[in-house]
Design an enzyme around this catalytic site. Structure first.
Site, mmCIF file in Angstrom:
data_model
loop_
_atom_site.group_PDB
_atom_site.id
_atom_site.type_symbol
_atom_site.label_atom_id
_atom_site.label_comp_id
_atom_site.label_asym_id
_atom_site.label_seq_id
_atom_site.Cartn_x
_atom_site.Cartn_y
_atom_site.Cartn_z
ATOM 1 N N SER A 45 0.837 -1.196 0.000
ATOM 2 C CA SER A 45 0.000 0.000 0.000
ATOM 3 C C SER A 45 0.880 1.257 0.000
ATOM 4 O O SER A 45 1.855 1.345 0.753
ATOM 5 C CB SER A 45 -0.873 -0.036 1.254
ATOM 6 O OG SER A 45 -1.631 1.123 1.353
ATOM 7 N N GLY A 46 0.561 2.200 -0.880
ATOM 8 C CA GLY A 46 1.139 3.545 -0.790
ATOM 9 C C GLY A 46 2.598 3.748 -1.163
ATOM 10 O O GLY A 46 3.181 4.759 -0.785
ATOM 11 N N SER A 75 -4.612 -1.949 -0.014
ATOM 12 C CA SER A 75 -5.908 -1.873 0.688
ATOM 13 C C SER A 75 -6.981 -2.704 -0.011
ATOM 14 O O SER A 75 -8.031 -2.985 0.563
ATOM 15 C CB SER A 75 -6.353 -0.414 0.786
ATOM 16 O OG SER A 75 -6.342 0.179 -0.497
ATOM 17 N N GLU A 76 -6.716 -3.110 -1.262
ATOM 18 C CA GLU A 76 -7.696 -3.910 -2.003
ATOM 19 C C GLU A 76 -7.367 -5.407 -1.984
ATOM 20 O O GLU A 76 -7.838 -6.153 -2.843
ATOM 21 C CB GLU A 76 -7.783 -3.431 -3.463
ATOM 22 C CG GLU A 76 -8.196 -1.990 -3.658
ATOM 23 C CD GLU A 76 -9.649 -1.682 -3.293
ATOM 24 O OE1 GLU A 76 -10.328 -2.564 -2.719
ATOM 25 O OE2 GLU A 76 -10.073 -0.554 -3.562
ATOM 26 N N HIS A 95 -5.576 -4.331 -10.777
ATOM 27 C CA HIS A 95 -6.578 -3.284 -10.599
ATOM 28 C C HIS A 95 -5.924 -1.933 -10.860
ATOM 29 O O HIS A 95 -4.825 -1.671 -10.373
ATOM 30 C CB HIS A 95 -7.149 -3.342 -9.180
ATOM 31 C CG HIS A 95 -7.857 -2.091 -8.787
ATOM 32 N ND1 HIS A 95 -8.941 -1.616 -9.494
ATOM 33 C CD2 HIS A 95 -7.644 -1.209 -7.788
ATOM 34 C CE1 HIS A 95 -9.343 -0.482 -8.935
ATOM 35 N NE2 HIS A 95 -8.573 -0.212 -7.902
ATOM 36 N N HIS A 97 -6.787 2.488 -12.284
ATOM 37 C CA HIS A 97 -7.765 3.556 -12.512
ATOM 38 C C HIS A 97 -7.536 4.146 -13.900
ATOM 39 O O HIS A 97 -7.384 5.360 -14.041
ATOM 40 C CB HIS A 97 -7.625 4.641 -11.444
ATOM 41 C CG HIS A 97 -7.771 4.151 -10.039
ATOM 42 N ND1 HIS A 97 -7.349 4.864 -8.952
ATOM 43 C CD2 HIS A 97 -8.316 3.007 -9.554
ATOM 44 C CE1 HIS A 97 -7.616 4.179 -7.839
ATOM 45 N NE2 HIS A 97 -8.189 3.047 -8.179
ATOM 46 N N HIS A 157 -14.818 4.283 -9.921
ATOM 47 C CA HIS A 157 -13.546 3.877 -9.328
ATOM 48 C C HIS A 157 -12.497 3.469 -10.376
ATOM 49 O O HIS A 157 -11.490 4.152 -10.521
ATOM 50 C CB HIS A 157 -13.835 2.731 -8.345
ATOM 51 C CG HIS A 157 -12.646 2.247 -7.591
ATOM 52 N ND1 HIS A 157 -12.749 1.549 -6.419
ATOM 53 C CD2 HIS A 157 -11.327 2.336 -7.841
ATOM 54 C CE1 HIS A 157 -11.548 1.246 -5.967
ATOM 55 N NE2 HIS A 157 -10.663 1.714 -6.825
HETATM 56 ZN ZN LIG Z 1 -8.618 1.564 -6.809
#
Ligand SMILES: [Zn+2]
Length: 214
Positions: A45-46, A75-76, A95, A97, A157
């Protein structure tokens, strides 16, 4: 370290997300499931994709137990592991965007078969129902939206793809984004003609042989 091959592939494809213009910053996450070891390797994450080191990749079980790694998993992670638990045809999930897929997802439209290349994902790509990021509800909605498909749009999303390996999952991401881009442009000057079910069934058969990279 466990799953070195998987760690390196996640870093390679994470960088590709950035260089191909499919993400900016830290948006998006990738994972690979090793079925023999029953372990999932997932991006942390991040951390920006160009800064992720092999030791930053989190190795975990689908029940959430972290086996190796000091970083927080994406987080997913629940949205990734659900596919590994329930679909044996999927060993890698991506995943992101991406712009055009996300535009359609904001309108909450399904992506129809206006271009035959959508067949790498299915007869169309549905838009799943909305839920907040990082929730089990979003994971369930994504799973349901992707039944009999290799991609799904996530309302307001982004997009998610899955395949038997990361090269193919990435290929589906590229093609879905291409189809969404072309559909958006065609829609802006007229009404795109949608290929019928019989033709898409034909394409499905063709794509079983062609278009699967090893
Ligand atoms: Zn996302």
């Amino acid at each position: 370290m466990k799953l070195m091959t998987e760690r390196n592939l996640l870093i390679e494809y994470g960088k590709k997300l950035v260089t191909d213009g499919f993400t900016c910053g830290t948006g998006g996450n990738l994972s690979i499931y090793n079925r023999e070891e029953k372990l999932m390797a997932i991006t942390p994450s991040g951390i920006p994709f160009f800064e992720i080191l092999p030791e930053d990749i989190v190795i975990m079980r689908t029940d959430g137990t972290i086996v190796e790694g000091t970083r927080k998993p994406s987080s997913e992670w629940v949205m990734h592991k659900l596919f590994y638990e329930r679909r044996t045809d999927i060993n890698s999930v991506i995943h992101a965007h991406t712009i055009y897929s996300t535009i359609l997802a904001e309108l909450r439209w399904d992506l129809p078969a206006a271009h035959y290349m959508i067949a790498v994902a299915g007869p169309n790509v549905r838009c799943a129902e909305y839920a907040s990021f990082g929730t089990e509800e979003l994971a369930e909605n994504a799973y349901t939206g992707m039944i009999d498909r290799k991609a799904v749009l996530l309302a307001n999303h982004g997009v998610l793809t899955g395949h038997y390996d990361i090269a193919n999952a990435y290929n589906v991401l590229e093609e879905v984004e291409y189809c969404a881009n072309i559909y958006y442009r065609a829609k802006s000057i007229g009404e795109p003609v949608i290929l019928d079910d019989a033709e898409m069934q034909h394409m499905h058969e063709e794509f079983k042989i062609y278009g699967q990279r090893k």
